[in-house]
Design a protein around this motif. Structure first.
Motif: not given
Ligand code: FAD
Lengths: 61, 517
Positions: B382, B375, A36-37, B378-379
Motif C-alpha cells: 500500500x 500485514x 492500511x492506506x 499489505x503495508x
C-alpha cells in the motif's frame, strides 16, 4: 500525553458511516488494503511521532 | 575495454631471511579499508605494513556507490579529484512496481559543498587508486601474497605468522588492524563471532557492458514481471558498465543462478535487448551483524571484519571508511604518546554506534523489499500504491537509504541557538572558504573555529577565524551573532559555544584526547 483521546471530531457519526461506506463491496483483502492506506495517509497528516506512538499503544492496549 | 586486472608484484619480505624489528602497525588486508587505513595513518606520520593474501584489486565492481563523506575522506588522502573524475553521478532515480513506474525523483544536491552527494565507481578503481597512493608513500610498506595464518595477543604487542610464496615468516607489531573482510580469518583466529539477529539475504550481482545509450539513472523495481516477487536494481558505472542486482529467493541455488544461460535471459528482460557483454557475475549473501567489541587489546577490527550490512544504502564500503576516519587520529595519538589507550575505546564505542545505525537502516530496507506474508506485506504494497498518487508516500518507499555519517552521541557543551546541522558529534558541514573549501582546512589536528569573534587564547588547537558571511554563516551561526567550534582531527565537531572561557575550551580539548565525551 500528546495524543488526543477525548472527543475531538464533532461529526463522528458521519465519519463512521462514511468509513463503512468506503468498505462497501470490498473483499476482506481489499478492505485490509484500504485500511492500511488510510492509516498511512492519516499518520502522515498527524505528523507527530509521539502522538502516533501513543495511538499504537492505545490500540494495542 | 574491460578493466585490465594487473597483478601487483610480490617482493620477498625481509622477514624471510632475518627477524624484522617490531612494527608500529600491521594492517591485515589490502581491501579499500586496509589501504585507506595505511594512508590515513601515514598522514599522521605513523608507518605501517599492509599484508594481503592476494595480488589483484577487487574482482567485480562490488561496492560501487561512494558517499559524500567517503569522498571527503578520500580527498584528505589525496584521491578525491581522481575518484570524481572517473566516477559517474546519477541524479534521476525511477522506481517501478511490477512493470509500472510509480514515481521518479531528481536529486538536487545542496550547493556549497566540495563533494557531491555520491558517485558511482567500481571498487576495483578505488582500490587501484589507493594502491598507487600507498606505493608512492614511504610510510606504507605494502606486501602482496602475504597471507596471515596465525595471530596471537602478547600483552604489549601482537604476533603474526605469515605465509608467502617463498615460505613463512613472523612479524611483531604494537597494533594489528584486522581489515581482512567479512570472513575475517583474524576474527576466527581470536575465536570471535558476529552477534545479532541473523538476517540473511542473497543477491545475484552482475556487471554488464552496454555500448548502446542508456540513461544515466538508477532504476529500482519491486516485483518486476521479469523477476516475480523479488526486487531488482540497475545502476550506471563508468566505462559503459552497468550494475544489476537481482534479489534471489532464500531458497535459490547460487550455483545454478550464476550460470550464463540463466543470467543472460534475465538481464535481457531488465535492459530490454541483448546488446551487452557479461563482465562479472557473483552471488552475494549478506547478513546484518557485528562484533560486540571492535577493540581487543592489541587487535582492532576495522571495516567488514567488524560489521556487515546489506548492499542497499551502500553502507559496507562507506561505513568502513568512516571507521578509518575515526581510528586514524586516535591510534596515531596513542602510538605517539599524546593519548593513552583509553582513546581507542572511544573508537570501539563510536563506531559500534555507527554500525548499529547502518545495520538498522539496512535491515529496514531489506524488510521493505522482502516483507513477510500478512500485514507486513499489505503495508508495503500500500505504500507503493500510494506513492503513485501522493507525494508523501514516495519518501516512505525504502529501496535503501544512502549512507550518511551518524551523529556520535557526545556528552559535550552545546548551544542550541546554533544551527542543528552542526551539533557536537556531527561531521562539520563543508562550505566555500576563500578560493577553496572549509573541509580542506580541517582534518589534521584539533581546530578551533571562530565565527564573528576573536579566538580565545588556548593551547593545543589551531585557531581558524572564519568570515561571518555566506554559507559559513548559514551553517555555523544560524541566527547567532558569534560562535566557537572545537573540531576533532576527523572533522567531527567536539563542542560548540556562543561564548566560552579559555579554560572551558581547554577542558574540552583534554576530553577530546581522553575520548571520554
Ligand atoms: C560480491 C560482493 C558484492 C558487494 N556489493 C556491494 C555493494 O553493492 N555495495 C556495498 O556497499 N558493498 C558491497 N559489497 C561489500 C564491500 O565490497 C565491502 O564492504 C568492502 O569491500 C569492505 O572492505 P574491506 O576492506 O573491509 O574488506 P575486503 O574488501 O573484503 O578486503 C579484505 C582483504 O583482506 C584480504 N585477506 C583476507 N584474509 C587474509 C589473510 N589471512 N591474510 C592476508 N590478507 C587477507 C583479502 O584478500 C582482501 O583483500 C560487496 C561485497 C561482495 C563480496
Amino acid at each position: 500525553m500528546t495524543l488526543i483521546d477525548t472527543p475531538h471530531l464533532a461529526e463522528h457519526d458521519e465519519f463512521y458511516e462514511e468509513l463503512l461506506a468506503a468498505h462497501k463491496g470490498l473483499s476482506a483483502e481489499e478492505s485490509s488494503a484500504l485500511n492500511a492506506r488510510l492509516i498511512l495517509i492519516l499518520a502522515n497528516h498527524v505528523g507527530d511521532i509521539e502522538a502516533l506512538r501513543e495511538a499504537i499503544a492505545l490500540a494495542r492496549a | 575495454m574491460p578493466y585490465d586486472y594487473q597483478p601487483f608484484p610480490y617482493v620477498p619480505p625481509p622477514g624471510l631471511v632475518a627477524p624484522e624489528p617490531r612494527k608500529r602497525v600491521v594492517i591485515v588486508g589490502a581491501g579499500p579499508i586496509g589501504l585507506a587505513m595505511a594512508l590515513e595513518l601515514a598522514r599522521h606520520d605513523v608507518p605501517s605494513v599492509v599484508v594481503d593474501d592476494n595480488n589483484v584489486v577487487s574482482v567485480g565492481s562490488r561496492a560501487i556507490c561512494w558517499s559524500k563523506r567517503s569522498l571527503e575522506i578520500l580527498d584528505r588522502l589525496g584521491l578525491g579529484a581522481r575518484c570524481l573524475e572517473k566516477g559517474v553521478t546519477w541524479k534521476v532515480g525511477r522506481t517501478f512496481h511490477r512493470d509500472r513506474e510509480v514515481f521518479n525523483f531528481d536529486l538536487q544536491p545542496e550547493d556549497g559543498h566540495k563533494m557531491p552527494a555520491f558517485i558511482n565507481l567500481q571498487q576495483y578503481y578505488v582500490e587501484q587508486f589507493l594502491v598507487e597512493a600507498c606505493e608512492a608513500d614511504p610510510l606504507v610498506d605494502l606486501r602482496f601474497k602475504n597471507r596471515v595464518i596465525a595471530v596471537e595477543q602478547m600483552g604489549d604487542h601482537a604476533f603474526l605468522d605469515i605465509e608467502t610464496p617463498d615460505g613463512e615468516y613472523a612479524l611483531e607489531t604494537e597494533y594489528l588492524l584486522a581489515c581482512d573482510g567479512a570472513n575475517s580469518p583474524v576474527r576466527h583466529m581470536l575465536g570471535l563471532e558476529f552477534e545479532g539477529e541473523l538476517f540473511e539475504e542473497r543477491f545475484l550481482i552482475a556487471d554488464i557492458r552496454m555500448e548502446a545509450e542508456f540513461p544515466s539513472e538508477r532504476w529500482f523495481w519491486f516485483e518486476p514481471t521479469f523477476h516475480p516477487g523479488q526486487s531488482a536494481l540497475l545502476h550506471k558505472q563508468p566505462d559503459q558498465v552497468y550494475r544489476i542486482d537481482l534479489q534471489l529467493g532464500w531458497g535459490a541455488d547460487p550455483e545454478h543462478e550464476k550460470k550464463p544461460e540463466v543470467v543472460i535471459p534475465r538481464i535481457e528482460k531488465v535492459v530490454g535487448h541483448s546488446e551487452f557483454a557479461l563482465e562479472w557475475v557473483s552471488v552475494y549473501t549478506f547478513q546484518c551483524r557485528r562484533l560486540r567489541e571492535f577493540v581487543h587489546d592489541r587487535v582492532i577490527f576495522v571495516g567488514d571484519s567488524a560489521h556487515v550490512v546489506s548492499p542497499f544504502g551502500a553502507r559496507g564500503g562507506n561505513g568502513g571508511l568512516q571507521d578509518v576516519d575515526n581510528l586514524g587520529w586516535k591510534l596515531a595519538a596513542v602510538i605517539g604518546g599524546r593519548a593513552d589507550a583509553g582513546l581507542l575505546e572511544s573508537y570501539g564505542r563510536e563506531r559500534a554506534f555507527g554500525a548499529d545505525e547502518n545495520i538498522k537502516n539496512s535491515t529496514r530496507a531489506t524488510r521493505f523489499m522482502t516483507p513477510a506474508a500478512g500485514m507486513e506485506r499489505v503495508f508495503r504494497d500500500q505504500v507503493l500504491a500510494l506513492a503513485a498518487k501522493a507525494p508523501f508516500a514516495r519518501a516512505w518507499v525504502n529501496s535503501g537509504r544512502l549512507s550518511a555519517p551518524c551523529t556520535y552521541p557526545l556528552n559535550a557543551p552545546d548551544d542550541t541557538r546554533l544551527p542543528p546541522g552542526a551539533r557536537p558529534g556531527m561531521v562539520a558541514p563543508d562550505a566555500p572558504l576563500g578560493n577553496g573549501w572549509l573541509m580542506e582546512r580541517l582534518g589534521r589536528g584539533v581546530a578551533l573555529l571562530t565565527i564573528g569573534c576573536t579566538a580565545p587564547e588556548v593551547a593545543g588547537a589551531e585557531a581558524i577565524a572564519l568570515p561571518a558571511e555566506g554559507q559559513i554563516a548559514a551553517r555555523f551561526l544560524g541566527g547567532a551573532a558569534q560562535a566557537i567550534y572545537l573540531v576533532r582531527p576527523d572533522q567531527v565537531i567536539a563542542a560548540r559555544w556562543c561564548t566560552a572561557d579559555p579554560s572551558a575550551i581547554s577542558a574540552e580539548i583534554e576530553t577530546l584526547w581522553a575520548g571520554t565525551a
